[in-house]
Design an enzyme around this catalytic site. Structure first.
Site, PDB file in Angstrom:
ATOM      1  N   ARG A 198       1.026  -1.705   0.006  1.00  0.00           N
ATOM      2  CA  ARG A 198      -0.088   0.425  -0.014  1.00  0.00           C
ATOM      3  C   ARG A 198       0.877   1.001   0.693  1.00  0.00           C
ATOM      4  NH1 ARG A 198      -2.393   2.011   4.579  1.00  0.00           N
ATOM      5  NH2 ARG A 198      -2.565  -0.796   5.249  1.00  0.00           N
ATOM      6  N   TYR A 241     -14.729  14.322 -16.145  1.00  0.00           N
ATOM      7  CA  TYR A 241     -15.601  13.802 -16.154  1.00  0.00           C
ATOM      8  C   TYR A 241     -16.905  13.505 -14.751  1.00  0.00           C
ATOM      9  CZ  TYR A 241     -14.930   8.517 -15.691  1.00  0.00           C
ATOM     10  OH  TYR A 241     -14.725   6.999 -15.806  1.00  0.00           O
ATOM     11  N   ASP A 260      -6.386  16.796 -15.124  1.00  0.00           N
ATOM     12  CA  ASP A 260      -6.418  15.466 -15.661  1.00  0.00           C
ATOM     13  C   ASP A 260      -6.209  16.023 -17.070  1.00  0.00           C
ATOM     14  OD1 ASP A 260      -7.700  13.253 -16.577  1.00  0.00           O
ATOM     15  OD2 ASP A 260      -9.351  13.269 -15.085  1.00  0.00           O
ATOM     16  N   LYS A 319      -6.870   4.132 -19.644  1.00  0.00           N
ATOM     17  CA  LYS A 319      -7.586   4.450 -20.590  1.00  0.00           C
ATOM     18  C   LYS A 319      -5.955   4.796 -21.818  1.00  0.00           C
ATOM     19  CE  LYS A 319     -11.136   5.782 -18.879  1.00  0.00           C
ATOM     20  NZ  LYS A 319     -11.223   6.634 -18.267  1.00  0.00           N
TER      21      LYS A 319
HETATM   22  C1  LIG Z   1     -11.477   7.443 -17.007  1.00  0.00           C
HETATM   23  C2  LIG Z   1     -11.073   8.660 -17.213  1.00  0.00           C
HETATM   24  C3  LIG Z   1     -11.246   9.119 -15.494  1.00  0.00           C
HETATM   25  C4  LIG Z   1     -11.783   7.827 -14.068  1.00  0.00           C
HETATM   26  O1  LIG Z   1     -10.214   6.927 -14.500  1.00  0.00           O
HETATM   27  P1  LIG Z   1     -10.650   5.165 -13.743  1.00  0.00           P
HETATM   28  O2  LIG Z   1      -9.145   4.645 -14.606  1.00  0.00           O
HETATM   29  O3  LIG Z   1     -11.740   5.315 -14.444  1.00  0.00           O
HETATM   30  O4  LIG Z   1     -11.174   5.152 -12.203  1.00  0.00           O
HETATM   31  C5  LIG Z   1     -10.955  10.151 -14.774  1.00  0.00           C
HETATM   32  N1  LIG Z   1     -10.959  11.843 -16.133  1.00  0.00           N
HETATM   33  C6  LIG Z   1     -11.088  11.279 -17.471  1.00  0.00           C
HETATM   34  C7  LIG Z   1     -10.538  12.245 -18.870  1.00  0.00           C
HETATM   35  C8  LIG Z   1     -11.323   9.936 -18.018  1.00  0.00           C
HETATM   36  O5  LIG Z   1     -11.207   9.434 -19.102  1.00  0.00           O
END
Ligand SMILES: *Cc1c(COP(=O)(O)O)cnc(C)c1O
Length: 389
Positions: free
Chosen positions: A54, A107, A179, A204
């Site tokens: 962790r 998001y 982000d 992603k």
């Molecule tokens: C998918 C996504 C998230 C969340 O990510 P997870 O890995 O599903 O928790 C946050 N921001 C954006 C822009 C995303 O496309």
């Protein structure tokens, strides 16, 4: 070093330590010390890679080394999901009495944190139109602690001028978190434009194969130590196996992005020329209202996601999405395979009517994430599906 090289070699120290070509997977929740003096040292040290998983794990270290290089930050942290990265970062950096500025479009789960969660903990949140710099400026208060950015953002791939916002933030001593999931570090480097913390859903592009959920936080040593301290309590831990899959994904990120960028631009231009299509939103298109800004801050390309509106109602849009054969009807983006969703169908369960309106989601919207298939096959598939409209 060029990106193609550093994704293969930035974790070189561990090649020597492991003595293997393919990375070793440290499938261990805990790590022994040589003696009690070393144990005492391990127990009190932050950001330790071999104490308790962790807190850190050698496979995490390898991912961190590559991601810090890709984003141009001093260091990085890894988490069990993108939301783990975002929630941990926000909870580490804001306290009751602070004020946060966020965008109208984020998001969905980030929007939930802003609308519902932070206010529960006594944090004030202002939501501003991200294309309007004066809205960011007008929202600043004496207690503004943090500005949250996301660019490009759903559902119309709208951009935020990163450099302009960070300039404003620096004047007022405000932290900026961005982000960078939709762009990837190959296409956009927010830290170069003044952002303090860059977060990713590594689920992603970074993982790139639609097989893991993971998150990354790229930042300075100081902020990383603070965020790590919260991270160890929140517990959004990436498993060693998933960290290994993420590492494998990162090795091919530059070549995948190159093809994804070119496939998506060609498909976006192709869609724009079809008469069954009302509108196409893609930052790489000259018709995108912020194309100039895209050229300025998205240096490598514009990513896999194309949003478009078909000529038809909700039911016709459903028919079109169902008629596509190559792109699977699934959420997410940035994998090797193309995915498609009917945007309104994706969000109507989670957002109320007013939130849908604020987010600007009409019933005829489609979000297409372009994969690595041959572009001619993708074009032919879209063409046959448009016939059902
Ligand atoms: C998918 C996504 C998230 C969340 O990510 P997870 O890995 O599903 O928790 C946050 N921001 C954006 C822009 C995303 O496309």
């Amino acid at each position: 070093m060029y990106k193609e090289t550093l994704v293969l070699h930035a974790d070189h120290d561990w090649v020597k330590k492991d003595g293997t070509v393919a990375p070793a997977i440290y499938y261990s929740s805990t790590f022994p010390a040589q003696d009690s003096a070393e144990f005492a040292e391990m127990a009190s040290k932050p950001l330790h890679s071999q104490y308790y998983t962790r807190y850190g794990n050698p496979v995490h270290e390898r991912v961190k080394a590559i991601m810090a290089e890709l984003e141009g930050t001093e260091t990085a942290l890894v988490t069990g999901s993108g939301m783990g990265a975002i929630a941990t970062t926000l909870l580490a950096l804001v306290s009751a009495g602070d004020h946060v500025i966020a965008q109208t479009r984020h998001y969905m789960s980030t929007t939930k944190i802003m609308d519902e969660m932070l206010p529960r903990f006594g944090v004030e949140v202002s939501i501003v139109e991200q294309t309007d710099l004066t809205a960011f400026e007008a929202a600043i208060r004496p207690n503004t602690k943090l500005i949250m950015l996301e660019t490009p953002a759903n559902p119309t791939l709208v951009l935020t001028d990163i450099a302009a916002v960070t300039e404003l933030a620096k004047k007022h001593g405000i932290l900026v978190v961005a982000d960078n999931t939709f762009a990837s570090p190959l296409n956009q480097r927010p830290h170069d434009l003044g952002v303090d913390v860059v977060v990713h859903s590594a689920t992603k592009y970074l993982g790139g194969h639609s097989d893991i959920t993971a998150g990354v936080i790229c930042t300075s040593h100081n902020l990383a130590e603070m965020i790590w301290d919260t991270h160890t309590s929140i517990g959004s831990v990436l498993s060693p196996m998933d960290a290994w899959l993420l590492l494998r994904g990162l090795r091919t990120l530059p070549v995948r992005m190159e093809r994804i960028n070119s496939n998506a631009l060609v498909l976006a231009e192709f869609l724009e020329n079809q008469e069954e299509i009302e509108n196409v939103y893609y930052p790489g298109l000259v018709s995108h209202p912020q194309h100039e800004l895209a050229l300025k801050q998205m240096k490598g390309g514009y990513g896999s996601v194309i949003a478009f509106a078909v000529k038809g109602d909700y039911a016709a849009t459903q028919r079109f999405v169902s008629a596509l054969n190559l792109s699977l009807n699934a959420v997410s983006l940035g994998g090797v395979e193309s995915l498609v969703v009917h945007t309104a169908a994706m969000w109507e369960g989670a957002l109320n009517e007013e939130q849908m309106k604020t987010a600007g989601i009409p019933p005829n919207f489609v979000r297409y994430s372009v994969g690595l298939e041959h572009i001619e096959d993708l074009k032919a598939d879209v063409l046959q599906a448009l016939k059902v409209l």
